[in-house]
Design an enzyme around this catalytic site. Structure first.
Site, mmCIF file in Angstrom:
data_model
loop_
_atom_site.group_PDB
_atom_site.id
_atom_site.type_symbol
_atom_site.label_atom_id
_atom_site.label_comp_id
_atom_site.label_asym_id
_atom_site.label_seq_id
_atom_site.Cartn_x
_atom_site.Cartn_y
_atom_site.Cartn_z
ATOM 1 C CG ASN A 19 -3.370 3.600 0.215
ATOM 2 O OD1 ASN A 19 -4.588 3.654 0.355
ATOM 3 N ND2 ASN A 19 -2.727 2.467 0.008
ATOM 4 C CB SER A 37 -0.837 0.040 1.279
ATOM 5 O OG SER A 37 -1.753 -1.000 1.320
ATOM 6 C CG HIS A 59 -1.964 -0.609 -4.273
ATOM 7 N ND1 HIS A 59 -2.304 0.695 -4.005
ATOM 8 C CD2 HIS A 59 -2.362 -1.317 -3.179
ATOM 9 C CE1 HIS A 59 -2.878 0.778 -2.826
ATOM 10 N NE2 HIS A 59 -2.928 -0.429 -2.302
ATOM 11 C CD GLU A 98 -2.500 3.646 -6.474
ATOM 12 O OE1 GLU A 98 -2.458 4.878 -6.499
ATOM 13 O OE2 GLU A 98 -2.219 3.002 -5.439
HETATM 14 C C1 LIG Z 1 -5.498 0.449 1.887
HETATM 15 C C2 LIG Z 1 -5.140 0.315 0.471
HETATM 16 O O1 LIG Z 1 -3.965 -0.010 0.172
HETATM 17 C C3 LIG Z 1 -6.048 0.646 -0.661
HETATM 18 C C4 LIG Z 1 -7.508 0.392 -0.454
HETATM 19 O O2 LIG Z 1 -8.011 -0.649 -0.768
HETATM 20 S S1 LIG Z 1 -8.336 1.630 0.302
HETATM 21 C C5 LIG Z 1 -9.988 1.006 0.420
HETATM 22 C C6 LIG Z 1 -10.743 1.215 -0.877
HETATM 23 N N1 LIG Z 1 -12.080 0.710 -0.701
HETATM 24 C C7 LIG Z 1 -13.104 1.500 -0.367
HETATM 25 O O3 LIG Z 1 -12.950 2.718 -0.234
HETATM 26 C C8 LIG Z 1 -14.399 0.796 -0.162
HETATM 27 C C9 LIG Z 1 -15.489 1.740 0.285
HETATM 28 N N2 LIG Z 1 -16.750 1.006 0.442
HETATM 29 C C10 LIG Z 1 -17.525 0.688 -0.631
HETATM 30 O O4 LIG Z 1 -17.227 1.016 -1.769
HETATM 31 C C11 LIG Z 1 -18.780 -0.092 -0.326
HETATM 32 O O5 LIG Z 1 -19.130 0.102 1.017
HETATM 33 C C12 LIG Z 1 -18.638 -1.641 -0.623
HETATM 34 C C13 LIG Z 1 -18.434 -1.836 -2.113
HETATM 35 C C14 LIG Z 1 -17.498 -2.273 0.152
HETATM 36 C C15 LIG Z 1 -19.913 -2.339 -0.188
HETATM 37 O O6 LIG Z 1 -20.965 -1.721 -0.856
HETATM 38 P P1 LIG Z 1 -22.475 -1.829 -0.327
HETATM 39 O O7 LIG Z 1 -23.327 -1.253 -1.390
HETATM 40 O O8 LIG Z 1 -22.567 -1.315 1.047
HETATM 41 O O9 LIG Z 1 -22.657 -3.337 -0.114
HETATM 42 P P2 LIG Z 1 -23.397 -4.451 -0.895
HETATM 43 O O10 LIG Z 1 -24.584 -3.951 -1.671
HETATM 44 O O11 LIG Z 1 -23.633 -5.461 0.155
HETATM 45 O O12 LIG Z 1 -22.279 -4.945 -1.875
HETATM 46 C C16 LIG Z 1 -22.070 -4.450 -3.178
HETATM 47 C C17 LIG Z 1 -21.321 -5.517 -3.908
HETATM 48 O O13 LIG Z 1 -20.045 -5.717 -3.289
HETATM 49 C C18 LIG Z 1 -19.873 -7.082 -2.887
HETATM 50 N N3 LIG Z 1 -19.092 -7.053 -1.655
HETATM 51 C C19 LIG Z 1 -19.312 -6.279 -0.581
HETATM 52 N N4 LIG Z 1 -18.359 -6.470 0.333
HETATM 53 C C20 LIG Z 1 -17.526 -7.406 -0.171
HETATM 54 C C21 LIG Z 1 -16.350 -8.038 0.308
HETATM 55 N N5 LIG Z 1 -15.808 -7.717 1.489
HETATM 56 N N6 LIG Z 1 -15.748 -8.962 -0.466
HETATM 57 C C22 LIG Z 1 -16.258 -9.280 -1.672
HETATM 58 N N7 LIG Z 1 -17.363 -8.699 -2.186
HETATM 59 C C23 LIG Z 1 -17.987 -7.781 -1.440
HETATM 60 C C24 LIG Z 1 -21.260 -7.594 -2.716
HETATM 61 O O14 LIG Z 1 -21.321 -8.992 -2.886
HETATM 62 C C25 LIG Z 1 -21.987 -6.891 -3.826
HETATM 63 O O15 LIG Z 1 -21.697 -7.548 -5.063
HETATM 64 P P3 LIG Z 1 -22.797 -7.675 -6.236
HETATM 65 O O16 LIG Z 1 -23.186 -6.290 -6.590
HETATM 66 O O17 LIG Z 1 -22.083 -8.407 -7.324
HETATM 67 O O18 LIG Z 1 -23.880 -8.461 -5.633
HETATM 68 N N1 LIG Z 2 -6.349 -4.056 3.700
HETATM 69 C C1 LIG Z 2 -6.471 -3.293 2.621
HETATM 70 O O1 LIG Z 2 -7.474 -2.590 2.462
HETATM 71 C C2 LIG Z 2 -5.392 -3.286 1.611
HETATM 72 C C3 LIG Z 2 -4.149 -3.832 1.884
HETATM 73 N N2 LIG Z 2 -3.173 -3.804 0.930
HETATM 74 C C4 LIG Z 2 -1.864 -4.379 1.197
HETATM 75 O O2 LIG Z 2 -1.956 -5.780 1.002
HETATM 76 C C5 LIG Z 2 -1.080 -6.456 1.902
HETATM 77 C C6 LIG Z 2 -1.893 -7.429 2.739
HETATM 78 O O3 LIG Z 2 -2.895 -6.712 3.433
HETATM 79 P P1 LIG Z 2 -4.149 -7.474 4.071
HETATM 80 O O4 LIG Z 2 -4.559 -8.579 3.191
HETATM 81 O O5 LIG Z 2 -5.110 -6.437 4.454
HETATM 82 O O6 LIG Z 2 -3.476 -8.054 5.379
HETATM 83 P P2 LIG Z 2 -3.907 -9.303 6.274
HETATM 84 O O7 LIG Z 2 -3.363 -9.047 7.630
HETATM 85 O O8 LIG Z 2 -5.376 -9.562 6.099
HETATM 86 O O9 LIG Z 2 -3.148 -10.516 5.563
HETATM 87 C C7 LIG Z 2 -1.763 -10.657 5.484
HETATM 88 C C8 LIG Z 2 -1.530 -12.151 5.290
HETATM 89 O O10 LIG Z 2 -0.172 -12.446 5.004
HETATM 90 C C9 LIG Z 2 0.219 -13.518 5.858
HETATM 91 N N3 LIG Z 2 1.656 -13.539 6.055
HETATM 92 C C10 LIG Z 2 2.393 -12.817 6.943
HETATM 93 N N4 LIG Z 2 3.685 -13.165 6.835
HETATM 94 C C11 LIG Z 2 3.758 -14.104 5.858
HETATM 95 C C12 LIG Z 2 4.795 -14.868 5.298
HETATM 96 N N5 LIG Z 2 6.051 -14.720 5.753
HETATM 97 N N6 LIG Z 2 4.524 -15.762 4.312
HETATM 98 C C13 LIG Z 2 3.261 -15.915 3.850
HETATM 99 N N7 LIG Z 2 2.226 -15.236 4.374
HETATM 100 C C14 LIG Z 2 2.467 -14.334 5.353
HETATM 101 C C15 LIG Z 2 -0.534 -13.248 7.126
HETATM 102 O O11 LIG Z 2 -0.513 -14.347 7.981
HETATM 103 P P3 LIG Z 2 -0.474 -14.114 9.604
HETATM 104 O O12 LIG Z 2 -1.653 -13.290 9.958
HETATM 105 O O13 LIG Z 2 -0.504 -15.505 10.087
HETATM 106 O O14 LIG Z 2 0.812 -13.379 9.878
HETATM 107 C C16 LIG Z 2 -1.889 -12.940 6.543
HETATM 108 O O15 LIG Z 2 -2.571 -14.106 6.165
HETATM 109 C C17 LIG Z 2 -0.375 -5.355 2.702
HETATM 110 O O16 LIG Z 2 0.826 -5.019 2.064
HETATM 111 C C18 LIG Z 2 -1.372 -4.207 2.608
HETATM 112 O O17 LIG Z 2 -0.777 -2.951 2.790
HETATM 113 C C19 LIG Z 2 -3.385 -3.281 -0.322
HETATM 114 C C20 LIG Z 2 -4.609 -2.777 -0.650
HETATM 115 C C21 LIG Z 2 -5.699 -2.695 0.308
#
Ligand SMILES: CC(=O)CC(=O)SCCNC(=O)CCNC(=O)[C@H](O)C(C)(C)COP(=O)(O)OP(=O)(O)OC[C@H]1O[C@@H](n2cnc3c(N)ncnc32)[C@H](O)[C@@H]1OP(=O)(O)O
Ligand SMILES: NC(=O)C1=CN([C@@H]2O[C@H](COP(=O)(O)OP(=O)(O)OC[C@H]3O[C@@H](n4cnc5c(N)ncnc54)[C@H](OP(=O)(O)O)[C@@H]3O)[C@@H](O)[C@H]2O)C=CC1
Length: 291
Positions: free
Chosen positions: A190, A119, A140, A152
């Site tokens: 992010n 991320s 990403h 990304e």
């Molecule tokens: C941290 C990083 O590195 C980068 C990132 O990822 S940052 C995070 C980016 N993500 C966001 O900002 C998500 C923001 N939230 C949303 O867009 C919405 O709340 C959401 C899409 C998650 C759910 O939407 P919603 O309208 O409340 O839910 P809902 O109507 O139940 O679901 C919409 C669809 O998503 C699916 N869905 C919801 N949550 C899901 C999940 N956790 N896993 C898989 N599918 C999911 C549902 O099955 C549904 O699919 P269909 O349309 O095909 O039936």
């Molecule tokens: N969460 C998010 O919304 C997003 C996250 N990311 C990025 O994706 C990556 C994963 O995030 P996320 O899935 O949320 O994290 P989680 O904590 O859900 O999952 C990480 C997984 O990797 C496993 N793991 C840790 N160490 C090892 C290893 N040495 N070998 C194999 N598996 C290992 C962990 O196991 P254990 O728990 O047993 O250590 C766990 O199952 C991070 O880099 C995060 O920044 C990118 C986009 C969105």
């Protein structure tokens, strides 16, 4: 190079979502994790999400069956060595990722491409610890992967064009939209999103609003699908804190300092939905603020 076989390293929320969309798109997928129980949980989550897609008519039942048939799991890292592309999705910790790359290095076939779903971390620095930095880049995905359209693509300073194009072709085959981000801390999404979440935590810390009112404000006042604290729980508070630390250190600007309340929650192990407690407690029928 055409990619057909893909290894996903780490079966957390991102690894399972990525394995899901790859298998649906027709790739042969091996999902690897150190913890066998986590692999079982990941396959159960993928099946549940695919079942929902079938029920809503997004995919056909036969497509689900063949996708499940293309998905394997393993706890043995060397088994990924024969694959065309590896997508690393372990925790957002540089030492964890570097150790994985070290362990993987002797097993990879020469033409294999290695990517990280990081991320925020420097792609150029991660690449430096791989055998072939020109065959490494950032890939990403956004959470939840089956739903979010964006991916990304981030080149390290020496990523080759062949690597970039092969990975871009995978994103195209998934039907997702790629954007190109330069290799600076936290890239594009992010860099903008996580400081907003951190600011929401400061808003709570300083008593400007309650958990409920902060989330309600951004949902109804800015049309965000989730409030920022709900979204932080969804992403994982450990991941949010790791991203803020990378921004703070990498850009050396105090505006990125992580909120002490975010640090405290992570220290308490309140990591969000994945442990059923973060800004909200998820143990009951509906989430309630944890405090
Ligand atoms: C941290 C990083 O590195 C980068 C990132 O990822 S940052 C995070 C980016 N993500 C966001 O900002 C998500 C923001 N939230 C949303 O867009 C919405 O709340 C959401 C899409 C998650 C759910 O939407 P919603 O309208 O409340 O839910 P809902 O109507 O139940 O679901 C919409 C669809 O998503 C699916 N869905 C919801 N949550 C899901 C999940 N956790 N896993 C898989 N599918 C999911 C549902 O099955 C549904 O699919 P269909 O349309 O095909 O039936
Ligand atoms: N969460 C998010 O919304 C997003 C996250 N990311 C990025 O994706 C990556 C994963 O995030 P996320 O899935 O949320 O994290 P989680 O904590 O859900 O999952 C990480 C997984 O990797 C496993 N793991 C840790 N160490 C090892 C290893 N040495 N070998 C194999 N598996 C290992 C962990 O196991 P254990 O728990 O047993 O250590 C766990 O199952 C991070 O880099 C995060 O920044 C990118 C986009 C969105």
């Amino acid at each position: 190079m055409t990619i057909e076989t893909i290894g996903v390293l780490g079966a957390g929320q991102m690894g399972s979502g990525i394995a899901h969309v790859l298998a649906i798109a027709g790739f042969e997928v091996s999902l690897m994790d150190v913890d066998a129980d986590r692999l079982v949980a990941a396959v159960a989550k993928i099946s549940e999400d695919m079942d929902r897609q079938v029920a809503r008519g997004t995919i056909a039942a036969e497509a689900m069956l063949s996708a499940v048939g293309r998905l394997r799991t393993t706890v043995n890292l060397p088994e990924l060595g024969t694959l065309d592309l590896i997508i690393e999705t372990a925790a957002e910790s540089e030492p964890v990722k570097l150790k994985l790359f070290d362990d993987l290095r002797p097993h990879l076939k020469p033409e294999a491409i290695l990517t990280s779903n990081t991320s925020s971390l420097s792609i150029t620095r991660l690449a430096g610890r791989t055998r072939k930095p020109e065959q490494f880049m950032g890939l990403h995905f956004m959470n939840p992967v089956p739903v979010m359209q964006l991916v990304e693509l981030i080149r390290g300073i020496v990523t080759s064009n062949e690597t970039f194009e092969a990975v871009r072709a995978v994103v195209q085959r998934l039907g997702k939209t790629a954007v190109v981000a330069e290799d600076y801390p936290a890239f594009i999404v992010n860099r903008i999103l996580v400081p907003m979440i951190n600011e929401a935590v400061y808003t709570l810390y300083e008593g400007v609003g309650s958990v409920f009112d902060i989330d309600q404000s951004m949902k109804l006042g800015a049309n965000h699908p989730m409030g920022p604290l709900e979204l932080a729980d969804f992403i994982g508070l450990d991941t949010c804190l790791a991203i803020m630390n990378v921004l703070h250190e990498g850009l050396a600007d105090s505006k990125y300092r992580p909120c002490p309340l975010l640090v405290k929650y992570v220290e308490a192990g309140w990591l969000g939905r994945k442990v059923a407690r973060g800004f909200y407690d998820y143990c009951g029928d509906t989430p309630v603020p944890s405090r």
